[in-house]
Scaffold this motif. Structure first.
Motif, PDB file in Angstrom:
ATOM      1  N   ASP A 169      42.093  47.745  42.211  1.00  0.00           N
ATOM      2  CA  ASP A 169      42.951  46.871  41.428  1.00  0.00           C
ATOM      3  C   ASP A 169      42.833  45.457  41.996  1.00  0.00           C
ATOM      4  O   ASP A 169      43.213  45.219  43.145  1.00  0.00           O
ATOM      5  N   VAL A 170      42.286  44.525  41.221  1.00  0.00           N
ATOM      6  CA  VAL A 170      42.075  43.177  41.736  1.00  0.00           C
ATOM      7  C   VAL A 170      43.384  42.526  42.159  1.00  0.00           C
ATOM      8  O   VAL A 170      43.403  41.670  43.049  1.00  0.00           O
ATOM      9  N   GLY A 171      44.480  42.940  41.580  1.00  0.00           N
ATOM     10  CA  GLY A 171      45.781  42.404  41.970  1.00  0.00           C
ATOM     11  C   GLY A 171      46.209  42.828  43.360  1.00  0.00           C
ATOM     12  O   GLY A 171      47.150  42.260  43.914  1.00  0.00           O
ATOM     13  N   ARG A 172      45.524  43.809  43.925  1.00  0.00           N
ATOM     14  CA  ARG A 172      45.796  44.273  45.288  1.00  0.00           C
ATOM     15  C   ARG A 172      44.686  43.852  46.246  1.00  0.00           C
ATOM     16  O   ARG A 172      44.556  44.390  47.344  1.00  0.00           O
ATOM     17  N   ALA A 173      43.893  42.874  45.821  1.00  0.00           N
ATOM     18  CA  ALA A 173      42.790  42.389  46.645  1.00  0.00           C
ATOM     19  C   ALA A 173      43.088  40.977  47.145  1.00  0.00           C
ATOM     20  O   ALA A 173      43.912  40.248  46.584  1.00  0.00           O
ATOM     21  N   VAL A 174      42.387  40.596  48.214  1.00  0.00           N
ATOM     22  CA  VAL A 174      42.458  39.237  48.746  1.00  0.00           C
ATOM     23  C   VAL A 174      41.097  38.577  48.580  1.00  0.00           C
ATOM     24  O   VAL A 174      40.063  39.179  48.893  1.00  0.00           O
ATOM     25  N   VAL A 175      41.108  37.360  48.069  1.00  0.00           N
ATOM     26  CA  VAL A 175      39.892  36.556  47.906  1.00  0.00           C
ATOM     27  C   VAL A 175      39.885  35.461  48.962  1.00  0.00           C
ATOM     28  O   VAL A 175      40.900  34.783  49.168  1.00  0.00           O
ATOM     29  N   LEU A 176      38.737  35.264  49.618  1.00  0.00           N
ATOM     30  CA  LEU A 176      38.553  34.185  50.580  1.00  0.00           C
ATOM     31  C   LEU A 176      37.583  33.180  49.972  1.00  0.00           C
ATOM     32  O   LEU A 176      36.443  33.514  49.662  1.00  0.00           O
ATOM     33  N   GLU A 177      38.034  31.936  49.800  1.00  0.00           N
ATOM     34  CA  GLU A 177      37.267  30.917  49.080  1.00  0.00           C
ATOM     35  C   GLU A 177      37.455  29.546  49.715  1.00  0.00           C
ATOM     36  O   GLU A 177      38.471  29.273  50.343  1.00  0.00           O
ATOM     37  N   ASP A 178      36.464  28.665  49.491  1.00  0.00           N
ATOM     38  CA  ASP A 178      36.579  27.291  50.002  1.00  0.00           C
ATOM     39  C   ASP A 178      36.584  26.241  48.902  1.00  0.00           C
ATOM     40  O   ASP A 178      37.015  25.116  49.133  1.00  0.00           O
ATOM     41  N   SER A 179      36.078  26.565  47.711  1.00  0.00           N
ATOM     42  CA  SER A 179      35.892  25.535  46.682  1.00  0.00           C
ATOM     43  C   SER A 179      36.960  25.612  45.597  1.00  0.00           C
ATOM     44  O   SER A 179      37.520  26.680  45.340  1.00  0.00           O
ATOM     45  N   PRO A 180      37.223  24.495  44.931  1.00  0.00           N
ATOM     46  CA  PRO A 180      38.194  24.529  43.831  1.00  0.00           C
ATOM     47  C   PRO A 180      37.815  25.520  42.740  1.00  0.00           C
ATOM     48  O   PRO A 180      38.679  26.232  42.216  1.00  0.00           O
ATOM     49  N   SER A 181      36.520  25.592  42.383  1.00  0.00           N
ATOM     50  CA  SER A 181      36.123  26.514  41.317  1.00  0.00           C
ATOM     51  C   SER A 181      36.280  27.959  41.755  1.00  0.00           C
ATOM     52  O   SER A 181      36.696  28.822  40.975  1.00  0.00           O
ATOM     53  N   GLY A 182      35.963  28.251  43.012  1.00  0.00           N
ATOM     54  CA  GLY A 182      36.103  29.610  43.507  1.00  0.00           C
ATOM     55  C   GLY A 182      37.550  30.033  43.624  1.00  0.00           C
ATOM     56  O   GLY A 182      37.918  31.171  43.295  1.00  0.00           O
ATOM     57  N   ILE A 183      38.393  29.117  44.097  1.00  0.00           N
ATOM     58  CA  ILE A 183      39.824  29.410  44.197  1.00  0.00           C
ATOM     59  C   ILE A 183      40.393  29.668  42.810  1.00  0.00           C
ATOM     60  O   ILE A 183      41.152  30.621  42.591  1.00  0.00           O
TER      61      ILE A 183
END
Length: 225
Positions: A169-183
């Motif tokens: 479930d993507v809602g239970r995942a954490v994303v690590l990002e550096d860029s505005p588009s990725g965030i």
């Protein structure tokens, strides 16, 4: 006795989804080298300043500029040549134990792996380069590159595609990002996002945690409340 890693397991996310360049790795110098090597091979006019001017732009656009400067290849072949160079250079650095990981990145990824949490690499880079980084890291269950999706960041498709690949479930995942588009991509997908200021400041936003380095994060910091 319970392992300190497993003690966190109850609050950990279902998965950690990593951006690659700017977050996990710093491959920009390898792309710059690829451009300069091609230019020298064909006697094309291409200085270090030209390479810096196209940082962050689509690789095919860079290839077209190089072709216009005198690299006597079709732009698509220029792209393939640069991809191969970057992938091979990354693999070579990894073999020598000096892969260009950002500070704290590989240590955190390996800690997440040791805790039994699945991980995906989600990048706008070509698959050949993404696979080289993923193989060097040895921690990713799924790789999503620009070759695997129809819509790119900031569209949510790359992160949704990764979540489906992991079966979580993507809602239970954490994303690590550096860029505005990725965030923006991670947030639009519905994941919790942590912004990492490796090169540029991250604009604060409600619900967005911002760190200056992945070395600041522990397993507990990745927990879903």
């Amino acid at each position: 006795m319970t392992s300190p890693l497993l003690a966190h397991r109850g609050s950990l996310p279902e998965a950690v989804l990593w951006d690659m360049d700017g977050t996990l790795t710093d491959t920009e110098p390898l792309w710059l080298d690829a451009e300069l090597i091609l230019a020298r091979e064909f006697g094309a006019a291409w200085a270090h300043e030209d390479a810096l001017a196209v940082v962050g732009t689509p690789i095919l656009g860079t290839a077209r500029i190089l072709a216009g400067r005198g690299v006597a290849l079709e732009p698509e072949e220029i792209v393939r040549r640069m991809e191969r160079h970057v992938a091979e250079a990354f693999a070579d650095l990894a073999r020598r134990g000096v892969a260009p990981w950002h500070t704290g990145a590989i240590e955190l990824a390996r800690a997440v792996r040791a805790a039994g949490v699945p991980q995906a690499l989600v990048t706008s880079s070509p698959r050949l380069v993404a696979i080289a980084a993923a193989e060097a890291a040895g921690v990713f269950d799924v790789v999503v590159s620009c070759d695997d999706v129809e819509r790119f960041k900031p569209d949510p498709q790359p992160y949704l595609h990764a979540a489906r690949g992991l079966g979580i479930d993507v809602g239970r995942a954490v994303v690590l990002e550096d860029s505005p588009s990725g965030i923006a991509s991670g947030r639009a997908a519905g994941a919790r996002v942590i912004g990492v200021e490796t090169a540029l400041p991250v604009t604060p936003a409600p619900g967005l945690r911002v760190v200056g380095s992945l070395a600041e994060l522990t397993l507990a910091d990745l927990g879903i409340t």
